[in-house]
Design an enzyme around this catalytic site. Structure first.
Site, PDB file in Angstrom:
ATOM      1  N   ASN A  48      70.531  81.545  17.677  1.00 34.80           N
ATOM      2  CA  ASN A  48      69.721  81.541  16.469  1.00 34.80           C
ATOM      3  C   ASN A  48      69.564  82.973  15.949  1.00 34.80           C
ATOM      4  O   ASN A  48      69.082  83.818  16.693  1.00 34.80           O
ATOM      5  CB  ASN A  48      68.348  80.940  16.782  1.00 34.80           C
ATOM      6  CG  ASN A  48      67.722  80.360  15.542  1.00 34.80           C
ATOM      7  OD1 ASN A  48      68.415  80.048  14.592  1.00 34.80           O
ATOM      8  ND2 ASN A  48      66.425  80.270  15.542  1.00 34.80           N
ATOM      9  N   HIS A 105      70.493  83.846  29.960  1.00 35.14           N
ATOM     10  CA  HIS A 105      69.892  82.579  30.386  1.00 35.14           C
ATOM     11  C   HIS A 105      70.584  82.138  31.669  1.00 35.14           C
ATOM     12  O   HIS A 105      71.793  82.337  31.820  1.00 35.14           O
ATOM     13  CB  HIS A 105      70.118  81.479  29.348  1.00 35.14           C
ATOM     14  CG  HIS A 105      69.408  81.698  28.047  1.00 35.14           C
ATOM     15  ND1 HIS A 105      68.040  81.769  27.948  1.00 35.14           N
ATOM     16  CD2 HIS A 105      69.881  81.848  26.791  1.00 35.14           C
ATOM     17  CE1 HIS A 105      67.709  81.962  26.677  1.00 35.14           C
ATOM     18  NE2 HIS A 105      68.802  82.024  25.958  1.00 35.14           N
ATOM     19  N   ASP A 144      71.331  91.471  20.512  1.00 37.62           N
ATOM     20  CA  ASP A 144      70.535  90.252  20.779  1.00 37.62           C
ATOM     21  C   ASP A 144      70.933  89.675  22.140  1.00 37.62           C
ATOM     22  O   ASP A 144      70.998  88.463  22.323  1.00 37.62           O
ATOM     23  CB  ASP A 144      70.699  89.210  19.659  1.00 37.62           C
ATOM     24  CG  ASP A 144      69.608  88.140  19.707  1.00 37.62           C
ATOM     25  OD1 ASP A 144      68.715  88.205  20.587  1.00 37.62           O
ATOM     26  OD2 ASP A 144      69.659  87.228  18.860  1.00 37.62           O
TER      27      ASP A 144
END
Lengths: 302, 442
Positions: free
Chosen positions: B291, B322, B318
């Protein structure tokens, strides 16, 4: 073909072969002579979303070909304890399952399982994306009714944007030569003018004009209910298929619906049960088409 | 730490220098080569490019609260492995960085890290979008900027937030996205989203928020920094605002420059290449969810043009680590974001090799220009503290979990061979990455 994830990109000869095979399976099953092609396979039906006809017909198809079957009862499984899709599928694989028939609410879920496990995966519907065996049985039903799909004008009416049935039919019927038109309220067909080879109609009469066959989609009252339409009654008035509306189409043009139907909404009871309706025929073709798919994915047929 | 990098191509955007010369380092400082003794170690740097150390304006380090995916220490190692000597940590940790004491604690944890770790304070308490943090106190504790990254600052707080940041002489880093227009979106709207049955993200979601932010920046006179822009329309709005005198800077990510929405369907062609044969088996990779979403090809090309013409100040990664259990899930359940610190230079070099951007422009957007936005200096002039990267622009490496210093490996580039190998990183006078070109204890 080790998986059936989508019908997009399956070359026409392979589609033709699947449909021929489905006809052979139908005849063998009617004669109670289905071959034990899959006696070495263990096929799990894994339905993360509710289904009657798809789940049952896959199970019957697997059993007809001699496979061992198991149904992953989602409510009573580890899924309810938060087990991830990949972990659940790996567990099934370790127990000896060879084929997963997967229905999932997330578009693309079958791709994940195909990448992360050694299972053969058959997509039984993923989100709003694809429903390959529905498209195959629709193609078989339509072709037998029309003789050929080459050049036939097929109209799909309803919430095309949220419909995996519509997407798979646009791919598959297009492969078989049909000329495709979609129709519905603007939010239901938004963007489809950019779908290769598809035209968008903005009224039902305009959509039905000259149609050789009409497929109407279930208004998914349980999913996004009401979004994009002002009311169910308005929708039924503007887009509901009745025998009278069907007169706009070519004489005798058949009517299809993937089921389950909302009679009085996307089609009237008279249309659903009328002489042009192929809805029962679609369900009957479900088992032999899925026999053909399972036999093909398992490499049991040439 | 004293040695000579002999015969490197020195690209210093702070001075415009682009020349082959020796770079001499004496006790962590850049000196005239004549000042080194004859027995100082000499590294053959022919073929290497030496540039000022990179500065990442947008990094997620996951500490505190997500240390399984990344820590300050592992993120800093990933940074220097990718040539970054500064990373700016976003405040969306758990708990969020909305408190000066927490900032002081994190800063002390970061003291020995391989890269300089700077912190971006939250705009609102708990990142809840309801009440402003104590911006002045956070700035006093060292916050270099403010952001509620992950969401835009709500309408009701925007001017107050800009005013508070301005009072502390800090920029507001804005994740420009209209929440209503982007609701439910999973990938960029367009033919690919339509075909894949995934809810589309309309480019208007970015443009509407960018226009709102630019108007507020104009009204307040505050410094606005728009992070991870993903559309050509937003860049046009930035250009127009600059002509009006608005104090606005912006960054783009490597993945919005080089990847496209077609990657979600399994395409693996760079944005500047003709779309390739889609490998359908790669479709719906959760590591392609991000995003703002991967852009339409036209937008990626517009971003490359904006980088080349200087409209875009910075490339920011960015970097969003994860763990596998958050990306090895169906696409709509995948945690958005991908790692980027170790692949940013390589992606940039691929764009340079394709003729999309000159090398000095790429390096300016990685080093001098982002550094200036947070008040850091970068220079390769004699007399400066050594803060630099030396990389081989032609050598290649393959992205694999074991070749990454990050704790996470969530990127669709996994398995891909990329150009550009960082041989040496010197952060604030210390060698913190050395790919074998320097003998130990040099």
């Amino acid at each position: 073909m080790t998986h059936l994830l989508d019908v997009d990109g399956i070359p026409r000869p392979q589609v033709e072969r699947l449909l021929e095979l489905a006809v052979e399976m139908r005849e063998a099953r009617a004669a109670r002579r289905s071959p034990d092609l899959l006696e070495r396979e263990t096929i799990a039906t894994c339905f993360y979303e509710a289904s009657t006809r798809t789940r049952v017909s896959f199970e019957l198809a697997a059993k007809a070909l001699g496979a061992t079957t198991v149904d992953l009862a989602i409510a009573g499984s580890s899924v309810g304890k938060g087990e991830s899709l990949v972990d659940t599928m790996r567990t099934l694989e370790r127990t000896g399952v060879t084929v997963a028939v997967l229905r999932h609410g997330s578009a693309g879920a079958p791709w994940l399982v195909a990448r992360e496990t050694g299972l053969r995966v058959v997509n039984a519907g993923d989100g709003a994306h694809a429903h390959p065996t529905q498209a195959l049985l629709d193609a078989l039903t339509l072709r037998e009714a029309l003789g050929t799909l080459d050049g036939a004008r097929v109209v799909i009416v309803g919430d095309v944007a949220h419909s995996r049935v519509a997407r798979s039919n646009l791919h598959l019927l297009g492969t078989l030569g049909a000329r495709l038109r979609v129709a519905g309220p603007p939010a239901f067909v938004a963007g489809f003018d950019a779908w290769p080879g598809v035209e968008v109609a903005t009224t039902l009469d305009g959509a039905l004009d000259g149609a050789d066959a009409v497929m109407t989609l279930r208004v998914q009252l349980e999913r996004d209910a009401g979004s994009g339409i002002s009311s169910v009654a308005d929708y039924a008035r503007a887009w509901g298929i009745t025998p009278e509306r069907l007169e706009r189409a070519r004489p005798g043009a058949p009517l299809l619906h993937p089921g389950p139907t909302n009679e009085g909404v996307e089609l009237s009871a008279e249309a659903a049960n009328g002489p042009r309706s192929l809805i029962g025929r679609q369900v009957e073709n479900g088992v032999p088409v899925r026999m053909a798919v399972l036999a093909t994915v398992c490499g049991a047929v040439a | 730490m004293t040695f000579l990098l002999a015969g490197a191509r020195v690209v210093d955007p702070s001075s415009g220098e682009d020349a082959v010369r020796d770079v001499a380092i004496l006790e962590g400082r850049l000196v005239d080569p004549a000042q080194l003794s004859d027995d100082a170690p000499r590294v053959d740097a022919a073929g290497l490019v030496v540039a000022p150390g990179f500065c990442d304006l947008h990094t997620h380090l996951r500490e505190p609260g997500g240390e399984g995916a990344e820590t300050i220490a592992s993120g800093a190692r990933a940074a220097v492995r990718g040539g970054f000597t500064t990373v700016c940590a976003m405040p969306n940790t758990s708990p969020p960085l909305d408190d000066p004491d927490l900032l002081a604690d994190l800063a002390s944890r970061a003291a020995g890290a391989a890269a300089r770790v700077r912190f971006i304070g939250a705009v609102t308490r708990g990142r809840a979008g309801e009440a402003l943090t104590d911006v002045a106190a956070l700035a006093g504790a060292g916050a270099v900027a403010f952001s509620d990254d992950g969401a835009a600052v709500p309408d009701a707080l925007l001017e107050a937030a800009l005013g508070a940041a301005m009072a502390s002489d800090r920029p507001l880093f804005e994740h420009a996205e209209d929440p209503a227009l982007a609701a439910g979106a999973l990938m960029r709207a367009g033919p690919t989203a339509l075909r894949l049955g995934l809810t589309g993200w309309p480019p208007a979601a970015e443009l509407a928020c960018v226009e709102r932010d630019l108007a507020a920046a104009e009204a307040t006179g505050a410094r606005l920094h728009l992070t991870h822009l993903s559309t050509g329309a937003a860049l046009d709005a930035v250009r127009a605002a600059r002509r009006r005198g608005v104090r606005v800077t912006c960054d783009v990510t490597p993945h919005h420059l080089a990847l496209t929405d077609a990657w979600v369907s399994g395409d693996r062609a760079w944005s500047w290449e003709e779309p390739g044969d889609v490998d359908g088996a790669l479709a719906y990779d959760g590591r392609c969810r991000v995003n703002p979403p991967l852009p339409a090809r036209d937008d990626a090309l517009a971003l490359l043009a904006g980088l080349a013409d200087g409209t875009i100040d910075a490339i920011a990664t960015d970097h969003a680590p994860h763990p596998p259990e958050r990306t090895l899930v169906p696409f709509d359940a995948a945690a958005p974001g991908l790692i980027g610190l170790e692949t940013a230079l390589s992606i940039g070099l691929a764009a340079v090799a394709a003729g999309r951007v000159p090398l000095p422009v790429l390096l300016a957007a990685l080093s001098v220009r982002p550094a200036a936005i947070i008040g850091e200096q970068r220079s390769l002039a004699v007399g400066s503290r050594a803060d630099l990267v030396a990389f081989d622009p032609v050598a290649t490496w393959t992205v694999m979990p074991e070749t990454l210093a990050s704790r996470s490996s969530n990127t669709p580039l996994l398995g891909r061979t990329l150009p550009g190998v960082v041989r040496l990183t010197i952060a604030d006078g210390r060698v913190t990455w050395n790919d074998g070109i320097l003998a130990p204890r040099a």
